[in-house]
Structures are given as structure tokens and as C-alpha cells.
Design a protein around this motif. Structure first.
Motif, PDB file in Angstrom:
ATOM      1  N   ASP A 183       0.824  -1.221   0.000  1.00  0.00           N
ATOM      2  CA  ASP A 183       0.000   0.000   0.000  1.00  0.00           C
ATOM      3  C   ASP A 183       0.852   1.263   0.000  1.00  0.00           C
ATOM      4  N   GLY A 184       2.181   1.097  -0.157  1.00  0.00           N
ATOM      5  CA  GLY A 184       3.089   2.243  -0.209  1.00  0.00           C
ATOM      6  C   GLY A 184       3.605   2.705   1.132  1.00  0.00           C
ATOM      7  N   THR A 185       3.189   2.057   2.218  1.00  0.00           N
ATOM      8  CA  THR A 185       3.636   2.440   3.558  1.00  0.00           C
ATOM      9  C   THR A 185       5.070   1.985   3.794  1.00  0.00           C
ATOM     10  N   MET A 186       5.867   2.851   4.400  1.00  0.00           N
ATOM     11  CA  MET A 186       7.234   2.503   4.793  1.00  0.00           C
ATOM     12  C   MET A 186       7.266   2.249   6.297  1.00  0.00           C
ATOM     13  N   LEU A 187       7.849   1.116   6.697  1.00  0.00           N
ATOM     14  CA  LEU A 187       8.074   0.804   8.106  1.00  0.00           C
ATOM     15  C   LEU A 187       9.567   0.716   8.348  1.00  0.00           C
ATOM     16  N   ASP A 188      10.055   1.543   9.268  1.00  0.00           N
ATOM     17  CA  ASP A 188      11.451   1.483   9.705  1.00  0.00           C
ATOM     18  C   ASP A 188      11.450   0.915  11.114  1.00  0.00           C
ATOM     19  N   THR A 189      11.852  -0.330  11.280  1.00  0.00           N
ATOM     20  CA  THR A 189      11.732  -0.994  12.584  1.00  0.00           C
ATOM     21  C   THR A 189      12.657  -0.413  13.637  1.00  0.00           C
ATOM     22  N   GLU A 190      13.654   0.368  13.214  1.00  0.00           N
ATOM     23  CA  GLU A 190      14.571   0.977  14.166  1.00  0.00           C
ATOM     24  C   GLU A 190      14.025   2.300  14.712  1.00  0.00           C
ATOM     25  N   ASP A 191      13.060   2.877  14.005  1.00  0.00           N
ATOM     26  CA  ASP A 191      12.510   4.186  14.351  1.00  0.00           C
ATOM     27  C   ASP A 191      11.206   3.996  15.132  1.00  0.00           C
ATOM     28  N   GLN A 192      11.216   4.372  16.404  1.00  0.00           N
ATOM     29  CA  GLN A 192      10.051   4.166  17.254  1.00  0.00           C
ATOM     30  C   GLN A 192       8.828   4.911  16.731  1.00  0.00           C
ATOM     31  N   LYS A 193       9.058   6.100  16.175  1.00  0.00           N
ATOM     32  CA  LYS A 193       7.956   6.886  15.622  1.00  0.00           C
ATOM     33  C   LYS A 193       7.324   6.152  14.445  1.00  0.00           C
ATOM     34  N   SER A 194       8.170   5.575  13.566  1.00  0.00           N
ATOM     35  CA  SER A 194       7.680   4.827  12.420  1.00  0.00           C
ATOM     36  C   SER A 194       6.887   3.605  12.877  1.00  0.00           C
ATOM     37  N   CYS A 195       7.393   2.913  13.898  1.00  0.00           N
ATOM     38  CA  CYS A 195       6.707   1.716  14.408  1.00  0.00           C
ATOM     39  C   CYS A 195       5.342   2.086  14.997  1.00  0.00           C
ATOM     40  N   SER A 196       5.308   3.153  15.771  1.00  0.00           N
ATOM     41  CA  SER A 196       4.049   3.577  16.393  1.00  0.00           C
ATOM     42  C   SER A 196       3.031   3.978  15.334  1.00  0.00           C
ATOM     43  N   SER A 197       3.511   4.691  14.325  1.00  0.00           N
ATOM     44  CA  SER A 197       2.630   5.108  13.238  1.00  0.00           C
ATOM     45  C   SER A 197       2.066   3.899  12.495  1.00  0.00           C
ATOM     46  N   PHE A 198       2.921   2.915  12.273  1.00  0.00           N
ATOM     47  CA  PHE A 198       2.477   1.710  11.564  1.00  0.00           C
ATOM     48  C   PHE A 198       1.428   0.955  12.387  1.00  0.00           C
ATOM     49  N   LEU A 199       1.680   0.810  13.675  1.00  0.00           N
ATOM     50  CA  LEU A 199       0.728   0.085  14.536  1.00  0.00           C
ATOM     51  C   LEU A 199      -0.634   0.785  14.566  1.00  0.00           C
ATOM     52  N   ASP A 200      -0.611   2.126  14.503  1.00  0.00           N
ATOM     53  CA  ASP A 200      -1.870   2.881  14.527  1.00  0.00           C
ATOM     54  C   ASP A 200      -2.607   2.812  13.182  1.00  0.00           C
ATOM     55  N   SER A 201      -1.863   2.824  12.091  1.00  0.00           N
ATOM     56  CA  SER A 201      -2.489   2.901  10.761  1.00  0.00           C
ATOM     57  C   SER A 201      -2.834   1.530  10.180  1.00  0.00           C
ATOM     58  N   HIS A 202      -2.256   0.479  10.725  1.00  0.00           N
ATOM     59  CA  HIS A 202      -2.475  -0.861  10.189  1.00  0.00           C
ATOM     60  C   HIS A 202      -3.015  -1.793  11.275  1.00  0.00           C
ATOM     61  N   THR A 203      -4.084  -1.352  11.892  1.00  0.00           N
ATOM     62  CA  THR A 203      -4.640  -2.118  13.012  1.00  0.00           C
ATOM     63  C   THR A 203      -5.147  -3.491  12.570  1.00  0.00           C
ATOM     64  N   VAL A 204      -5.670  -3.579  11.354  1.00  0.00           N
ATOM     65  CA  VAL A 204      -6.173  -4.874  10.872  1.00  0.00           C
ATOM     66  C   VAL A 204      -5.013  -5.852  10.708  1.00  0.00           C
ATOM     67  N   TRP A 205      -3.911  -5.381  10.114  1.00  0.00           N
ATOM     68  CA  TRP A 205      -2.740  -6.254   9.945  1.00  0.00           C
ATOM     69  C   TRP A 205      -2.209  -6.714  11.295  1.00  0.00           C
ATOM     70  N   VAL A 206      -2.065  -5.757  12.194  1.00  0.00           N
ATOM     71  CA  VAL A 206      -1.513  -6.073  13.517  1.00  0.00           C
ATOM     72  C   VAL A 206      -2.426  -7.056  14.236  1.00  0.00           C
ATOM     73  N   SER A 207      -3.715  -6.850  14.100  1.00  0.00           N
ATOM     74  CA  SER A 207      -4.682  -7.746  14.731  1.00  0.00           C
ATOM     75  C   SER A 207      -4.542  -9.160  14.186  1.00  0.00           C
ATOM     76  N   LYS A 208      -4.365  -9.288  12.869  1.00  0.00           N
ATOM     77  CA  LYS A 208      -4.203 -10.602  12.252  1.00  0.00           C
ATOM     78  C   LYS A 208      -2.916 -11.276  12.739  1.00  0.00           C
ATOM     79  N   ILE A 209      -1.845 -10.487  12.856  1.00  0.00           N
ATOM     80  CA  ILE A 209      -0.573 -11.030  13.341  1.00  0.00           C
ATOM     81  C   ILE A 209      -0.759 -11.598  14.751  1.00  0.00           C
TER      82      ILE A 209
END
Length: 950
Positions: A183-209
Motif C-alpha cells: 500500500d506504499g507504507t514505509m516501516l522502519d523498525t529501528e525508528d520508534q515513531k515509524s513503528c508507532s505510526s504503523f501500529l496505529d495505521s495498520h490495526t487490521v494487519w496487527v490484529s491478524k498477526i
């Protein structure tokens, strides 16, 4: 885009037209293809599958990837990412959009004093290790293709290798990652801000995981299966061990990306924990009477004791026994003999010896054919490893023409290795693959079996299908092993993922794919595929084209060293296209397609090939695609062009005279008009002429000349025959060169200081080595000139009594290939072998660059070049990303884009304090000077500047 290319784009199917137009907003035309030639050329990887993409895009950065993924989503057009394309299981081919990274994505950062390394996917594995060498560290994965495979493929396939096992692969050593999802989203696992943003914007994915993890952890039987399957090497399906090894969704996603083969997202950067690279090593090639005894030996070893234990059956050894440098005893072994190549390492010599003693004690009771003996001599143990590394290429070389090489990759629990290996041999024999070889990383229970198959014969497919079904049953049901240990799932094993994992685990894998890629747009058909026959579809035909290239297996090892790799085609791609052209000519099928391929190949395959032959140095089979292109050029010569070539060859004095006159005139005009005006006028003239007028640049030399001064009183009878090449006789120094003398003046000065009497061959102005004619396909004329020169040099050297020195490396390389009665040297080798102890070298405190020409590389002069240069200067720079300069005789003038592309990395590779460069080919030096901005001249000038008589 020309009219043909515009028509190609207009003929794309509707969703692809929309995608193409969107891609055109972000990707320039020279990195965007939908024509028959490029789509065919890129439709091949190292596997035995062929799919022709509709569109090929070369992307350079994350922004372009995001745009492409957004367009993919909008138009529902699938995309497949590829780095080097050394993949063996069909995971890097597609019939949709192929996104190529080769030539870019080369960022690299050393972190934590070498304990970590952050690399972009376009970095070759061996390059990463070179960056880490000063820290005595390396990346964990060590696939046999590490000199050619790129980090993107190594991580996406979870490739391992001979020493890495299951402890040091990408899954175990990944620290952080940057991922771009569908979907064009970038996740940088070293960047806490990037991780938090991803967890907030991809709740369905995180829920499935979280849901998948919870279900796995609540199922003891499934959890146990997952843990069991990763005790040995396993790359079949997705990395389900991420769900039992980690709880944090970010950690799970990061590890799921390893081995996902581009089906869940794009790895834009990976940070690895590095491992120790021990300096002290020793190896032993142990010969056992049969496979069972060799496997019993393996069961006594572990990774705490040895770093590698490679198994090789008798048929594998037989493929290597006639190769140069191989031990003679290989030819004497019995039909059942089996080899085990063991490597041990140590922090110092004492600990290395202790480990050797331990291994000898562990294996003492198992009978061997020859006494067990370790060697810690680098040249000796490298030769032993050449046996192991040469097996797969050797099969490619001896196979029947037209057949493909299939390499399968399974793993068994080590305790079952002997029984499983014998059973595998039995299945291969049952299906009439008696010539198949078995070898592999026995310490991990990982075996490769290699055989040849003619996929152009449909009647042979049932045999292959039967083999695969029985191997699947043997590995999974009988021994609980892995159908893919380290080569990735791909199309090759996709129908068998459920067979290996069972329905429950496979459903979780399908759920993962549907969650991350609901429209099935990321590398579809790979890992998850509902087609049970996909592994026997789209098989690659290997038609014969010419004896020079027919043994090519499409491994792609030739690509990185190729001069034109970022401009037009690579050697692998030239061969792919030529096979198609020759097949179309033979069959008479599709004359319109044939005509188009021939037309487009003329520039992309022929005119922009430097024919330098460096591809042969990295090809496991020694294929010189440059020689094949010379053959094609010879086929294009006409009676009239051959007469002209012969006439020029017979009037060399006039030809070189005209060259000197022309260069002198141009140099004079340059001096009057100045560089800026001269450049503008010549570029305009070239454009008006449709590029028919050669390109002038400010480093164009003035007229050359040969010094008449000769030292006649050689010390101790020292004599040398000096043959200045026609290039050095014609071309002098450029306006801004640091030394304005002719090359012959500098050469005579050096020889005089060393006490040599110099002999010129008679009628020298008429002589030439023949290389200019050879490169253009006029073979008879080239041989005629070489013969004339050989006779003159034979006479001048009194029958080969004295060494013969030619001042131009490419000319000398041809002379060595066709003249066998003479002692021939180019400047570097002559200085190294004859003058290092006859001159006083005064090493200067300066930084210089050297360019080792392709001919010098092929003559194995790289180390001698460095030694001579370092005797003159404290700091010697040899840019790693610069191979052949691409000037290719006169092509730097007629096709300057080849030279520009080949040297694109040169200027940035040189430090600011580097003010001079040295090589040993005048035309190469023109291009090197132009693209670096500093003066490049023959290394003879440097030696003359830095030496005194002894």
C-alpha cells in the motif's frame, strides 16, 4: 522513445497502459521498457523457468518504489522485484511487471565498530564483507553465490550457505529493517515513531498477526512442528517460526519478511548483526569408501567444532577430476568413494591446531581411503574448496547442449543423513537420472542434487514429475525434512508447501499473504499458488546459438563485471536474446518478431558491447560473450569492407601518419578556441551528423611520436626489444596531462636507468598486433598483421633470446594469445619482474589512482600493478566499482555513452587529494581522465618519476 517503442506502449493491454502512463511520470524513458528485446532479456533468472514480463522498470530509490506500488494497487497490475536474479527456484521471473534494482540501491553503513552493517538491497554479499574486513567481521549468510548475489535476494530468500548453518542466516542475524508494503507504507523498525505510526495505521494487519500467533501458541502440536522444522535449514513457505520466537508484532513482521521472496513487501534496507571472520583456517578433503561412512563421520561433527563439512559423492568428484590443479588421486577413486571437505577455524594458530586435533580424534575410528590430513596453507585449502565450488558449474559445462541444469535443495535431520542420502540416490536412479550428482552442506543435513533435463521434450516431463513426487514423499513423510533448505520456495516448490507443512500451517500462510497483499499483486504465484502444476509450466528452453555461448546456464554471475550492465544489456541477456534469434531463424516462426529483435540487438547487444572478455573471468564456465560478439561482427563484414580493412592494414605507415596529422590539427584548434567553445562546436557537429562524427573531449591527445633515442650500452648484456604500439605511436599527451613527453620517451628513460640496450623491430611503422581488426570482426586481417609482427619480433629478439616489451596492455594481450614463441611483456609485468631490483624506487607521500585494464586483469596482473604503483606512492586507490573503462578501442569516441556508463562511479571513488591516475592503455586513459577530471597516463611515467639508477 522511438516510434517502435511508442507502438509497443500503445499495444499494451488496457490496465498495463494505465500503469505504464503512471510509471512514466516517475521513471525516465531510459529506465522503462516494454519492447520485445528488453522484456525477453529480463525474462530469465538462474532458474529453469521463463516468463516474459510485459513491462520492465529500473528503480533507483524508495520514492520510486512507492509510486510503482501505488500504481500497481490502482490498476491491479502485479509487480515482482529483482536484484541480481541468481535465484534458482523461479522467484525472480514474472509475466507482469518486473522491477529491477541492479545498478542502484548501493547504500552501506558500518555501525557499532563493525558489529552491525546497514545495507541496501543492491549491495553484493561479498561487497558487504569487504567493507567489514577491516573489523574482522562478516555478514552471517554465506551462499556459494555470495560474489554475485545481492543482499535483497539473500534476505528475501533467507539464503544460507556452507558455514552459516541455521545460526547465522538472515533470519537469525537481522537487527533492523526498512520495508515498503504493497500500500506504499514505509516501516522502519529501528525508528520508534515509524513503528508507532504503523501500529496505529495498520490495526487490521496487527490484529491478524496477533491472532495468528495466539492460535499457534494455543496449539501445542503445531508449535512443536514449527520448532522442529527450523532445527534444520528450511525455506519452504513463510517463516512461521517468527510467531513462536517473538511476541511483538513489529519483530514478527520483521522476521516474516526474511524468506518472503517479495510476496509481502519490499525490503529497502536491512541491518545485520555481523559475525566473526577468523583469520586462521584449515581444511581437509577426507575420502571415505562409501556414502554411509562419510555420513557417519558427519554425525560426529557439530558447528561448535567445525565451520563446514561438505559432502561430495563420487559422480560430483568425477566432474572435477580433469580440472587444472585438482589432486591426482581423484582419478583413482572407486565408484562408491565419497568425500567430506571439512573446514576448521581459530582465533589464533594455537586454537586452530587444538581444533584440528579434536576433529582427528572424533573421526579416528571411521575408515578412510587416504590418511586424514589438514592444511592451513591458504593456496592449498583454497584449491580444495575449488573442488566444492566447481561442481555445479562443471555439470553445466559437460551437459548435453540444449538441456537445462536443475538443482534441488533438501534437508534431512542429521541423524538420518546416511539412510536418506542412499534413498535419494535410489530414486534418482529409478527415474533414469543416473548421472545426477549429490553434494551439499552435510553438517546441516542439507543436500543438493543436480541433474540435466531437456525441457524442450514434453515426453520427458512425466519422468521429472514422478521424481519430484517421490522426493517430496521421501523428504516429508519418511524423514520429516525440508523440501527447500536454502534456495527459497519459488514456483518450483509452491505446489508442495502444503504437502510439507500440512493444512493448518498452510492456512496461516495463506492468511498472511491475504492480509499483507489482499489483491495478490506482490510476486503472485510464488510461495502461495493454487496451481498444482506450476512447477512444470513455463519451463525454459535452451536452444543452441553458437558453440561459444551454448554452455551458458543463465546463472548471471557475469553481470556485475559487465561494462554495459547499466546502459544496455549484460552477457547473460545477450545470450538469452541470441538464443531466441537463432531459434526463430531456424524455425522460421514469427518473422516480424525476429526482425525487431535483430534490429534492436544491433545497438543494445552488439554496438555497446566492449568485447573486453571480463565476463569470462567471473563466468563459472569461462564463457567469453565478447568473443561471440566479435564473431557476430565478423558475420556482418562485406567483401568491400574486408578489402578496405586489408588496404588499411597494408598501409599502416600512412594510417598512423593521418592519425597524427588529424590529432595535431584538432589539438591546434583546441589551443586556439579553448575547451568550452571546442566542446560546444564538436557536440553540435556530432548531433547534426546523427552521431556519425566521433565525440571530442578535452582529454583528446595531441599527435604522438616515437623517440629515436636508444641506449645502446646495456649492462651485463641486458637487452630488450621495445615495440611501441600503433596507438602510442599515434597518440601523445593531452593538453592537461601532467607529463607532456611521449610515452616512448618515458619508457626509454626507465630502460636507460635500468641499464638496458633497446632494440626496435625494423620497419616499425608498418607493424600492428591486429587488435583493431579483431575487435571489428576482421579476423583474417588481424591474423595477417599479428603474423607480420611476430616475424619481425622474432628476428629482432634473435629467435626469442631477449624479452619483448609492448607499451600497451590490450595489444600485448592479443600478442600473447597468438604468439607462442616469444617472451612478451607489457609495462607493469616487465617493471615488476625485471626492474624492481634494478632501480631505486623513491616512494612519494602522495595519493594516486590506478586503473587495471581488462587485458591486464585477464593476464592476472592486478597484484603486480598494485605492487609497482605502491613502490612509487604511499596511497594507491583501486576503485572497487570500476572494471573495464568501456572505451573499447575507438568506442569511447563513437559510442561515448558506453564509456560514461562504465565510469559512472569513478569520480566519486577518488579522494579529493588524488591528483593523478595511471594505467597502461592510451585510449583507456582518455576516458579515465575525462570522467575523473584528473590526468591518467601510463604507469611508465610514474615509475620514471619515482626511480633512480641503482
Amino acid at each position: 522513445m522511438n516510434e517502435d517503442q511508442k507502438a509497443d506502449a500503445a499495444n499494451l493491454a488496457k490496465p498495463y497502459q494505465g500503469f505504464w502512463e503512471r510509471a512514466a511520470q516517475y521513471i525516465p524513458a531510459d529506465r522503462r521498457f516494454c519492447d520485445p528485446l528488453h522484456t525477453l532479456a529480463y525474462g530469465i533468472d538462474a532458474s529453469f523457468y521463463r516468463l516474459i514480463p510485459k513491462i520492465v522498470l529500473k528503480v533507483r530509490d524508495a520514492a520510486e518504489v512507492k509510486h510503482i506500488l501505488n500504481a500497481s494497487l490502482e490498476y491491479k497490475v502485479p509487480v515482482t522485484f529483482r536484484t541480481a536474479g541468481t535465484s534458482l527456484s523461479g522467484q525472480a521471473v514474472t509475466d507482469s511487471v518486473l522491477v529491477v534494482l541492479q545498478g542502484s540501491w548501493r547504500g552501506c553503513s558500518i555501525l557499532d565498530e563493525g558489529n552491525k552493517i546497514a545495507v541496501e538491497p543492491g549491495i553484493i554479499g561479498a561487497e558487504a564483507n569487504r567493507y567489514l574486513a577491516q573489523y574482522a567481521r562478516k555478514i552471517g549468510p554465506d551462499p556459494a553465490s555470495i560474489d554475485h548475489a545481492m543482499i535483497g535476494g539473500i534476505a528475501a530468500n533467507n539464503a544460507s550457505g556452507m558455514c552459516c548453518g541455521t545460526a547465522d542466516n538472515s533470519y537469525q542475524t537481522v537487527a533492523e529493517m526498512k520495508v515498503i508494503f504493497g500500500d506504499g507504507t514505509m516501516l522502519d523498525t529501528e525508528d520508534q515513531k515509524s513503528c508507532s505510526s504503523f501500529l496505529d495505521s495498520h490495526t487490521v494487519w496487527v490484529s491478524k498477526i496477533r491472532e495468528i500467533r495466539a492460535q499457534i501458541m494455543s496449539d501445542p502440536e503445531l508449535e512443536a512442528l514449527i520448532r522442529h522444522k527450523y532445527k534444520i535449514k528450511n525455506t519452504t513457505g513463510y517463516s512461521l517460526n517468527a510467531f513462536v520466537d517473538f511476541e511483538n508484532p513489529i519483530d514478527i513482521i520483521k522476521h516474516l519478511m526474511i524468506g518472503s521472496e517479495g510476496t509481502l513487501g519490499f525490503i529497502a534496507e536491512i541491518t545485520y548483526h555481523t559475525v566473526v571472520e577468523h583469520k586462521h583456517k584449515a581444511s581437509a578433503l577426507i575420502i571415505y569408501p562409501d556414502m554411509e561412512q562419510a555420513c557417519l563421520a558427519v554425525q560426529k561433527l557439530d558447528r561448535q567444532t567445525v565451520s563446514a563439512a561438505e559432502l561430495m559423492d563420487r559422480i560430483s568428484l568425477k566432474t572435477m577430476e580433469e580440472k587444472p590443479g585438482m589432486p591426482e588421486y581423484l582419478k583413482t577413486l572407486s565408484p562408491t568413494a565419497t568425500a567430506l571437505l571439512v573446514e576448521v577455524r581459530g582465533a589464533d594458530q594455537e586454537s586452530l591446531q587444538q581444533t584440528i586435533t579434536t576433529v582427528e580424534d572424533l573421526l579416528r575410528e571411521i575408515p578412510t581411503v587416504l590418511p586424514l590430513s589438514f592444511t592451513d596453507v591458504k593456496a592449498e585449502y583454497e584449491n580444495l574448496w575449488n573442488i566444492r565450488k566447481g561442481i555445479f558449474p562443471a555439470v553445466g559445462a559437460i551437459r548435453a547442449l540444449g538441456t537445462g541444469v536443475v538443482i534441488e535443495d533438501v534437508a534431512f535431520p542429521k541423524k538420518n543423513l546416511a539412510e536418506a542420502t542412499l534413498a535419494l540416490r535410489g530414486i534418482l536412479d529409478k527415474y533414469a537420472y543416473q548421472d545426477a550428482i549429490i553434494y551439499g552442506h552435510a553438517l546441516d543435513g542439507n543436500l543438493h542434487f543436480v541433474f540435466t533435463q531437456d525441457f524442450g521434450r514434453p515426453e520427458d516431463l512425466p519422468r521429472y514429475e514422478g521424481l519430484m513426487r517421490e522426493v517430496s514423499d521421501l523428504v516429508v513423510n519418511r524423514f520429516g525434512g525440508s523440501l527447500k533448505a536454502e534456495h527459497g520456495t519459488g514456483r518450483n516448490m509452491a505446489p508442495f508447501v502444503e504437502v510439507e507443512w500440512g493444512k493448518k500451517a498452510y492456512e496461516f500462510m495463506k492468511l498472511l499473504k491475504a492480509t499483507f497483499d489482499p489483491d495478490n499483486l506482490l510476486n503472485p504465484g510464488v510461495i502461495i499458488n493454487d496451481n498444482p502444476n506450476v512447477y512444470v509450466e513455463n519451463l525454459k528452453n535452451m536452444p543452441q546459438a553458437h558453440k561459444i555461448i551454448d554452455t551458458c546456464t543463465n546463472c548471471g554471475f557475469c553481470q556485475d563485471i559487465c561494462t554495459s550492465k547499466n546502459l544496455t544489456l549484460t552477457p547473460r541477456q545477450r545470450i538469452v536474446v541470441q538464443r531466441e534469434i537463432q531459434e526463430l531463424r531456424r524455425t522460421g516462426a514469427d518473422p516480424q518478431r525476429l526482425s525487431r529483435l535483430e534490429k534492436d540487438f544491433a545497438y543494445s547487444g552488439n554496438k555497446t558491447c566492449a568485447v573486453d572478455g571480463l565476463c569470462a573471468t567471473s563466468c563459472p564456465l569461462g564463457i567469453n560473450t565478447g568473443d561471440y560478439i566479435k564473431f557476430l561482427r565478423s558475420q556482418e563484414t562485406t567483401a568491400n569492407s574486408r578489402r578496405i580493412a586489408e588496404s588499411l592494414a597494408n598501409h599502416m605507415t600512412g594510417v598512423t601518419g593521418v592519425m597524427r596529422l588529424g590529432l595535431g590539427t584538432v589539438h591546434g584548434v583546441h589551443s586556439i578556441l579553448g575547451t568550452k567553445l571546442m566542446e560546444g562546436l564538436t557536440q553540435g557537429a556530432r548531433k547534426i551528423s546523427g552521431n556519425a562524427i566521433p565525440l571530442w573531449n578535452p582529454w583528446m591527445p595531441k599527435a604522438g611520436r616515437v623517440s629515436s633515442l636508444k641506449h645502446t650500452g646495456g649492462k651485463d648484456g641486458r637487452k630488450v626489444v621495445y615495440f611501441p604500439s600503433c596507438i602510442s605511436r599515434s597518440m601523445g599527451a593531452a593538453k592537461n596531462d601532467l607529463d607532456q613527453r611521449s610515452l616512448s620517451e618515458a619508457m626509454l628513460s626507465v630502460l636507460d636507468k635500468a641499464g638496458y640496450e633497446v632494440i626496435y623491430p625494423p620497419a616499425m611503422d608498418k607493424l600492428c598486433c591486429g587488435m583493431p581488426w579483431e575487435s571489428k570482426g576482421f579476423f583474417e586481417t588481424a591474423d595477417q598483421k599479428s603474423s607480420e609482427l611476430e616475424k619481425a619480433l622474432f628476428a629482432a629478439s634473435e629467435g626469442g633470446k631477449y624479452p619483448i616489451l609492448c607499451d600497451t596492455s590490450p595489444c600485448l594481450y592479443r600478442m600473447k594469445r597468438v604468439m607462442h614463441s616469444l617472451k612478451l611483456y607489457e609495462p607493469v609485468e616487465f617493471i615488476h619482474d625485471y626492474l624492481l631490483d634494478r632501480l631505486t624506487f623513491n616512494q612519494r607521500k602522495e595519493t594516486i589512482a590506478i586503473h587495471v585494464t581488462c587485458s591486464s586483469v585477464k593476464m592476472n596482473l592486478k597484484e603486480k600493478f598494485y605492487t609497482v604503483a605502491h613502490a612509487c606512492a604511499e596511497n594507491v586507490i583501486m576503485p572497487k566499482d570500476v572494471h573495464c573503462c568501456g572505451f573499447a578501442g575507438d568506442r569511447g569516441f563513437t559510442f561515448p555513452e558506453l564509456n560514461r556508463s562504465a565510469l559512472a562511479a569513478l569520480k566519486d571513488s577518488l579522494p579529493e587529494n588524488c591528483q593523478a591516475g595511471y594505467s597502461n592503455s592510451r585510449t583507456c586513459e582518455i576516458g579515465l581522465s575525462y570522467h575523473s577530471g584528473i590526468s591518467y597516463q601510463s604507469i611508465v611515467y610514474l615509475v620514471d618519476k619515482c626511480t633512480n639508477p641503482r
